[in-house]
Design a protein around this motif. Structure first.
Motif, mmCIF file in Angstrom:
data_model
loop_
_atom_site.group_PDB
_atom_site.id
_atom_site.type_symbol
_atom_site.label_atom_id
_atom_site.label_comp_id
_atom_site.label_asym_id
_atom_site.label_seq_id
_atom_site.Cartn_x
_atom_site.Cartn_y
_atom_site.Cartn_z
ATOM 1 N N THR A 97 0.852 -1.200 0.000
ATOM 2 C CA THR A 97 0.000 0.000 0.000
ATOM 3 C C THR A 97 0.884 1.246 0.000
ATOM 4 O OG1 THR A 97 -0.154 -0.143 2.393
ATOM 5 C CG2 THR A 97 -1.998 -1.035 1.141
ATOM 6 N N PRO A 98 1.453 1.580 -1.173
ATOM 7 C CA PRO A 98 2.277 2.780 -1.226
ATOM 8 C C PRO A 98 1.423 4.032 -1.039
ATOM 9 C CG PRO A 98 1.920 1.933 -3.430
ATOM 10 C CD PRO A 98 1.324 0.939 -2.474
ATOM 11 N N SER A 99 2.055 5.081 -0.538
ATOM 12 C CA SER A 99 1.327 6.344 -0.417
ATOM 13 C C SER A 99 1.265 6.992 -1.800
ATOM 14 C CB SER A 99 2.011 7.259 0.600
ATOM 15 O OG SER A 99 3.341 7.499 0.204
ATOM 16 N N ARG A 100 0.490 8.043 -1.913
ATOM 17 C CA ARG A 100 0.330 8.723 -3.200
ATOM 18 C C ARG A 100 0.580 10.218 -3.026
ATOM 19 N NH1 ARG A 100 -1.882 5.746 -7.718
ATOM 20 N NH2 ARG A 100 -2.343 3.676 -6.925
ATOM 21 N N THR A 101 1.130 10.819 -4.068
ATOM 22 C CA THR A 101 1.285 12.269 -4.084
ATOM 23 C C THR A 101 -0.035 12.876 -4.540
ATOM 24 O OG1 THR A 101 1.994 12.358 -6.390
ATOM 25 C CG2 THR A 101 3.727 12.047 -4.713
ATOM 26 N N ARG A 102 -0.102 14.188 -4.539
ATOM 27 C CA ARG A 102 -1.321 14.847 -5.035
ATOM 28 C C ARG A 102 -1.538 14.552 -6.516
ATOM 29 N NH1 ARG A 102 -1.699 20.602 -1.856
ATOM 30 N NH2 ARG A 102 -1.464 19.655 0.184
ATOM 31 N N GLY A 103 -0.453 14.310 -7.216
ATOM 32 C CA GLY A 103 -0.552 13.962 -8.631
ATOM 33 C C GLY A 103 -0.788 12.486 -8.859
ATOM 34 N N ASN A 104 -1.027 11.727 -7.791
ATOM 35 C CA ASN A 104 -1.352 10.298 -7.813
ATOM 36 C C ASN A 104 -0.147 9.401 -8.134
ATOM 37 O OD1 ASN A 104 -3.370 8.550 -7.078
ATOM 38 N ND2 ASN A 104 -4.033 8.182 -9.178
ATOM 39 N N THR A 105 1.062 9.912 -7.926
ATOM 40 C CA THR A 105 2.263 9.098 -8.118
ATOM 41 C C THR A 105 2.472 8.229 -6.890
ATOM 42 O OG1 THR A 105 3.270 10.839 -9.461
ATOM 43 C CG2 THR A 105 4.763 9.203 -8.517
ATOM 44 N N ARG A 106 2.770 6.965 -7.108
ATOM 45 C CA ARG A 106 3.029 6.049 -5.995
ATOM 46 C C ARG A 106 4.381 6.366 -5.368
ATOM 47 N NH1 ARG A 106 0.512 3.162 -9.942
ATOM 48 N NH2 ARG A 106 -1.144 1.744 -9.305
ATOM 49 N N LEU A 107 4.401 6.403 -4.035
ATOM 50 C CA LEU A 107 5.648 6.592 -3.309
ATOM 51 C C LEU A 107 5.790 5.464 -2.295
ATOM 52 C CD1 LEU A 107 5.690 10.446 -2.657
ATOM 53 C CD2 LEU A 107 6.993 9.160 -4.354
#
Length: 148
Positions: free
Chosen positions: A37-47
């Motif tokens: 469950t990676p986090s997401r940036t506001r631009g929906n990029t997986r981190l």
């Protein structure tokens, strides 16, 4: 002078895929299956965090080295998580018991504040039912407690 906060690593899907020699679609599959469950940036990029990387390492070890399928991986990881939680609870309980024993005075019986005052129950000759029995005779299924 302001202190720098320790920043945890955040990695994009391409960096993680290259580091672990997997295709990015594999990482997306693991996410769909609920294994990552990676986090997401506001631009929906997986981190991916360092914890995500550790979890991915475990997933790949199970699948590559042991041949476990994804359903099995999910079960194993869930069991591992529950075991970690139980170990934390046990450590907290042991710490609590140790602290309680330290707080008890030397003259105080450490079992006097037990949830079930075992010695008192057996000294009185009554069990759970409250009926009298021979002193020193333990009820069926319970060990006999002998006070010195």
């Amino acid at each position: 002078m302001a202190r720098k906060r320790k920043v945890k690593g955040l990695y994009t899907i391409s960096v993680v895929a290259k580091r672990f020699d997997v295709h990015p679609q594999t990482l997306r599959l693991y996410e769909r299956e609920g294994l990552l469950t990676p986090s997401r940036t506001r631009g929906n990029t997986r981190l991916y965090t360092d914890e995500d990387m550790d979890r991915l390492d475990a997933i790949l070890s199970l699948t590559r080295e042991l041949g476990v399928n994804l359903a099995g991986v999910e079960i194993i990881l869930n069991m591992r998580s529950k075991m970690d939680a139980m170990q934390r609870q046990m450590r907290e309980f042991v710490k609590y018991v140790n602290n309680s024993m330290e707080w008890a005075g030397e003259d105080e019986d450490p079992l006097s504040n037990a949830l079930i005052p075992v010695r008192a129950r057996f000294r009185s000759g009554t069990g759970r039912s409250g009926r009298s029995r021979d002193a020193g005779q333990a009820p069926p299924g319970e060990p006999e407690v002998i006070d010195a």
